[in-house]
Design an enzyme around this catalytic site. Structure first.
Site, mmCIF file in Angstrom:
data_model
loop_
_atom_site.group_PDB
_atom_site.id
_atom_site.type_symbol
_atom_site.label_atom_id
_atom_site.label_comp_id
_atom_site.label_asym_id
_atom_site.label_seq_id
_atom_site.Cartn_x
_atom_site.Cartn_y
_atom_site.Cartn_z
ATOM 1 N N HIS A 41 0.838 -1.206 0.000
ATOM 2 C CA HIS A 41 0.000 0.000 0.000
ATOM 3 C C HIS A 41 0.875 1.260 0.000
ATOM 4 O O HIS A 41 0.516 2.264 -0.618
ATOM 5 C CB HIS A 41 -0.897 0.036 1.243
ATOM 6 C CG HIS A 41 -1.872 -1.096 1.325
ATOM 7 N ND1 HIS A 41 -1.683 -2.182 2.147
ATOM 8 C CD2 HIS A 41 -3.042 -1.321 0.682
ATOM 9 C CE1 HIS A 41 -2.703 -3.007 2.019
ATOM 10 N NE2 HIS A 41 -3.534 -2.527 1.134
ATOM 11 N N LEU A 205 3.376 -9.310 -0.946
ATOM 12 C CA LEU A 205 2.872 -8.754 0.316
ATOM 13 C C LEU A 205 1.346 -8.722 0.305
ATOM 14 O O LEU A 205 0.723 -8.418 -0.713
ATOM 15 C CB LEU A 205 3.424 -7.349 0.544
ATOM 16 C CG LEU A 205 4.934 -7.225 0.709
ATOM 17 C CD1 LEU A 205 5.298 -5.873 1.296
ATOM 18 C CD2 LEU A 205 5.516 -8.336 1.593
#
Ligand code: PAF
Length: 305
Positions: A41, A205
């Site tokens: 992110h 991830l």
């Protein structure tokens, strides 16, 4: 300047208009998330900050895209850490609405229908998931339109700005569907795809990785290894021989393979012809999904040869 947190659409519109005016900005980036943020992110936020004058991130755990209530309850909520990560990346504004703010009348009667692309791969094991995800993405894209002060629409003194929204390549099917929705329904926003971020060992991830034990985390590496194998064969113009790559994944006792295929990047249809015995030529996307212990993981790699 410290990051600002707002929880209502009215505050979001006012704040984004204020920021655009203050910075004399001509572009706004939107980074939609469900929180539990990680370096993947951070990369979305970083890319948005590099390319836009004002950047808004959203944090909303969308009940509409969860099948089981237990999954929704288990989804990690880490607001303070999320705000710190977004602030460190230079995001200006965070919109973290309540469920009541987003769905004031309860579940919406009218939703975005994701269509046939949503019935396969992730959609096959998560019925309704993509309708729920696209419905909230449509709403978030509307909330984030720069300089819009509904119901009068344009805010006085705020010049129209370019509008971009950032999505991770890891959720390849979601990304494909968001691009289709924006094209098919004429949303005035540019969708920007941001490449997968991996751990040093290669694991893509994901907010779900935190649920893996050490052994499961080690076992999960077989997913990215298998994708690398396929990528190497594509780059060398060899037959992809998916069967041997699938066997490699299936030989790992902690891993239960769901699907592993090579698909067309736009239609997500399997490129069967191109995979078995003939050397791979052209473009494609290798997609994999598996359960590792109790955790469902997905990964992918674009192929170009
Ligand atoms: O990818 C996600 O985190 C979610 O599906 C999204 C796009 C924020 C919609 O809830």
């Amino acid at each position: 300047m410290a990051i600002k947190l707002v929880t209502t659409a009215t505050e979001l519109r006012a704040e984004s208009a204020r920021l655009l005016t203050e910075k004399q900005g001509s572009s706004q980036g939107l980074v939609p998330t469900m929180g539990a943020l990680h370096e993947g992110h951070a990369q979305l936020a970083r890319t948005a900050v590099e390319n836009n004058d004002v950047v808004v991130a959203t944090i909303f755990v969308n009940p509409l895209q969860f099948g089981e209530a237990a999954d929704l309850d288990r989804y990690p909520r880490t607001l303070d850490a999320d705000l710190a990560l977004l602030e460190a990346e230079g995001v200006d504004l965070v919109f973290a609405p309540s469920v009541e703010e987003v769905y004031p009348g309860g579940e919406p009667m009218v939703r975005v229908t994701a269509g046939p692309l949503a019935n396969k791969w992730e959609g096959a094991s998560r019925p309704g998931h993509f309708d729920g995800a696209l419905t909230v993405v449509a709403k978030l894209l509307h909330y984030g339109f720069p300089g819009v002060g509904l119901p009068g629409v344009g805010l006085p003194g705020v010049a129209p700005a370019a509008y971009r929204a950032y999505f991770g390549q890891k959720d390849a099917q979601q990304l494909t569907l968001v691009k289709r929705m924006v094209a098919d329904l004429n949303f005035p926003v540019e969708i920007v795809a941001v490449p997968i971020v991996r751990s040093a060992e290669g694991l893509a991830l994901s907010s779900r990785n935190r649920f893996l034990s050490d052994d499961e985390r080690e076992a999960a590496l077989v997913l990215s290894r298998a994708l690398k194998l396929i990528e190497g064969r594509a780059n060398a113009h060899e037959p992809l021989d998916l069967e041997s790559a699938r066997a490699m994944v299936e030989s790992q006792p902690l891993v239960q393979l769901d699907y592993f295929d090579v698909v067309d990047t736009r239609t997500l249809e399997p490129l069967a012809e191109n995979c078995r015995d003939t050397p791979f030529r052209g473009e494609g996307l290798a997609l994999i999904a598996a359960k590792v212990g109790p955790v469902r993981l997905i990964d992918n790699v674009p192929l170009s040869s």
